[in-house]
Write a protein that holds these residues in place. Structure first.
Motif, PDB file in Angstrom:
ATOM      1  N   THR A 235       3.669   4.243  -1.100  1.00  0.00           N
ATOM      2  CA  THR A 235       2.886   3.932   0.096  1.00  0.00           C
ATOM      3  C   THR A 235       1.743   4.938   0.219  1.00  0.00           C
ATOM      4  N   ILE A 236       0.533   4.418   0.418  1.00  0.00           N
ATOM      5  CA  ILE A 236      -0.646   5.275   0.561  1.00  0.00           C
ATOM      6  C   ILE A 236      -1.157   5.152   2.000  1.00  0.00           C
ATOM      7  N   ILE A 237      -1.180   6.281   2.716  1.00  0.00           N
ATOM      8  CA  ILE A 237      -1.688   6.318   4.083  1.00  0.00           C
ATOM      9  C   ILE A 237      -3.169   6.685   4.034  1.00  0.00           C
ATOM     10  N   GLN A 238      -3.998   5.916   4.754  1.00  0.00           N
ATOM     11  CA  GLN A 238      -5.436   6.182   4.759  1.00  0.00           C
ATOM     12  C   GLN A 238      -5.999   5.990   6.162  1.00  0.00           C
ATOM     13  N   ALA A 239      -7.205   6.494   6.384  1.00  0.00           N
ATOM     14  CA  ALA A 239      -7.784   6.456   7.724  1.00  0.00           C
ATOM     15  C   ALA A 239      -8.449   5.121   8.031  1.00  0.00           C
ATOM     16  N   THR A 240      -9.149   4.539   7.043  1.00  0.00           N
ATOM     17  CA  THR A 240      -9.872   3.290   7.272  1.00  0.00           C
ATOM     18  C   THR A 240      -9.252   2.157   6.477  1.00  0.00           C
ATOM     19  N   GLY A 241      -9.570   0.932   6.875  1.00  0.00           N
ATOM     20  CA  GLY A 241      -8.953  -0.223   6.225  1.00  0.00           C
ATOM     21  C   GLY A 241      -7.528  -0.391   6.714  1.00  0.00           C
ATOM     22  N   PRO A 242      -6.665  -0.999   5.923  1.00  0.00           N
ATOM     23  CA  PRO A 242      -5.254  -1.133   6.315  1.00  0.00           C
ATOM     24  C   PRO A 242      -4.637   0.242   6.559  1.00  0.00           C
ATOM     25  N   ASP A 243      -3.733   0.339   7.530  1.00  0.00           N
ATOM     26  CA  ASP A 243      -3.087   1.629   7.824  1.00  0.00           C
ATOM     27  C   ASP A 243      -2.432   2.209   6.592  1.00  0.00           C
ATOM     28  N   ALA A 244      -1.858   1.339   5.778  1.00  0.00           N
ATOM     29  CA  ALA A 244      -1.176   1.804   4.569  1.00  0.00           C
ATOM     30  C   ALA A 244      -1.325   0.761   3.469  1.00  0.00           C
ATOM     31  N   ILE A 245      -1.482   1.234   2.240  1.00  0.00           N
ATOM     32  CA  ILE A 245      -1.473   0.360   1.062  1.00  0.00           C
ATOM     33  C   ILE A 245      -0.122   0.548   0.394  1.00  0.00           C
ATOM     34  N   GLU A 246       0.619  -0.552   0.252  1.00  0.00           N
ATOM     35  CA  GLU A 246       1.981  -0.464  -0.282  1.00  0.00           C
ATOM     36  C   GLU A 246       2.052  -1.116  -1.652  1.00  0.00           C
ATOM     37  N   GLN A 247       2.582  -0.394  -2.592  1.00  0.00           N
ATOM     38  CA  GLN A 247       2.715  -0.862  -3.956  1.00  0.00           C
ATOM     39  C   GLN A 247       4.183  -0.841  -4.363  1.00  0.00           C
ATOM     40  N   GLY A 248       4.628  -1.878  -5.073  1.00  0.00           N
ATOM     41  CA  GLY A 248       5.994  -1.894  -5.586  1.00  0.00           C
ATOM     42  C   GLY A 248       7.060  -2.166  -4.540  1.00  0.00           C
ATOM     43  N   LEU A 249       6.755  -3.017  -3.577  1.00  0.00           N
ATOM     44  CA  LEU A 249       7.737  -3.328  -2.536  1.00  0.00           C
ATOM     45  C   LEU A 249       8.973  -4.045  -3.085  1.00  0.00           C
ATOM     46  N   GLU A 250       8.846  -4.575  -4.294  1.00  0.00           N
ATOM     47  CA  GLU A 250       9.986  -5.284  -4.882  1.00  0.00           C
ATOM     48  C   GLU A 250      11.062  -4.318  -5.382  1.00  0.00           C
ATOM     49  N   PHE A 251      10.733  -3.028  -5.427  1.00  0.00           N
ATOM     50  CA  PHE A 251      11.705  -2.046  -5.911  1.00  0.00           C
ATOM     51  C   PHE A 251      12.516  -1.463  -4.758  1.00  0.00           C
ATOM     52  N   ASP A 252      13.744  -1.072  -5.057  1.00  0.00           N
ATOM     53  CA  ASP A 252      14.641  -0.523  -4.042  1.00  0.00           C
ATOM     54  C   ASP A 252      14.397   0.970  -3.841  1.00  0.00           C
TER      55      ASP A 252
END
Length: 283
Positions: A235-252
């Motif tokens: 999960t990448i937290i950033q100031a602008t754009g989407p609150d967070a960019i999430e990668q690999g949600l299919e993983f546990d």
């Protein structure tokens, strides 16, 4: 108040050049997302941010010079008129007046810079990221800005969140290896920096070699590669754009959470890691 001719032309030319460079960058971004609808949305947001940042910075630069020019008009002319008599000012006095003007200009520039820094993009961005992290009971864990920031942030998260020890070199090798094996997944998002054409096979191999053998900066594609090869959500937290960019949600398992900064350092974009929020920790 208008700028004087010399300052106005210099600043206008600088702004024209920066707008031209931005348009070239925008064209490259659009080409990189040409055939990917999900990427287009992200690119559109990034373009809007870049245009807004440039417009704000240009406006501030013009206002700063206008304020400095206004200060200069307050200085008394070298020849002082007293009782209708012109008193010639000595050369020494003129030098003192010139130095006074320079000192005032310097002090004014310092004040303006301090004011700009206080409400500038770096501090504004940092406050926003800190606020979003606080909602997750997290704070920033600072990572050095040396080209390895993404890999160091991921390494710190792996050790902190999952008790897995992988250093920067190992993570770089894993990212490059995964990208080579899955070339078709990554090639459409890579373009030549000068021509903006899709990379050739040789250029793609060179790109992967640089990931392994140099301190080249890692970005969104490397995040995707690391998430997939580690089978771990990031999960990448950033100031602008989407609150967070999430990668690999299919993983546990718990995600690795890092922070993305566009204005942290003069060199450009930067990644920090995160850590548990300490009670009463200042932002």
């Amino acid at each position: 108040m208008e700028l004087n001719n010399e300052e106005g032309l210099s600043l206008e030319n600088k702004h024209k050049k920066e707008r031209k460079e931005l348009q070239a960058k925008i064209q490259g971004l659009k080409k990189s997302a040409k055939n990917d609808k999900s990427k287009k949305k992200e690119v559109s947001a990034e373009i809007a941010r870049l245009e807004a940042d440039l417009e704000t910075r240009h406006k501030n630069e013009i206002e700063n010079i206008q304020e400095i020019n206004l200060k200069e008009t307050d200085i008394v002319e070298p020849d002082v008129i007293v009782n209708n008599t012109v008193n010639k000012v000595s050369k020494a006095q003129k030098r003192r007046d010139k130095k006074l003007l320079e000192d005032r200009d310097r002090e004014e520039r310092i004040k303006l810079q301090e004011k700009e820094n206080e409400h500038g993009p770096r501090n504004t961005e940092l406050q926003c990221i800190n606020s979003k992290l606080k909602e997750r009971n997290l704070s920033i864990y600072k990572i050095a800005s040396d080209g390895d920031c993404l890999y160091k942030a991921i390494s710190h998260q792996l050790k902190t969140v999952r008790d897995i020890a992988l250093d920067v070199e190992e993570l770089r090798q894993k990212a490059a290896q995964y990208m080579r094996i899955n070339k078709d997944e990554f090639m459409p998002f890579l373009s030549h920096p000068d021509t903006f054409d899709m990379l050739t096979d040789i250029e793609f191999d060179d790109y992967c070699d640089k990931i392994t053998n140099t301190k080249v900066w890692g970005g969104q594609l490397e995040v995707r590669a690391l998430s997939n090869c580690l089978k771990c959500p990031i999960t990448i937290i950033q100031a602008t754009g989407p609150d967070a960019i999430e990668q690999g949600l299919e993983f546990d398992g718990p995600p690795l959470i890092i922070a993305y900064h566009r204005h942290m350092y003069s060199l450009g974009e930067h990644y920090n890691s995160t850590q548990a929020l300490i009670q009463d920790e200042p932002e």
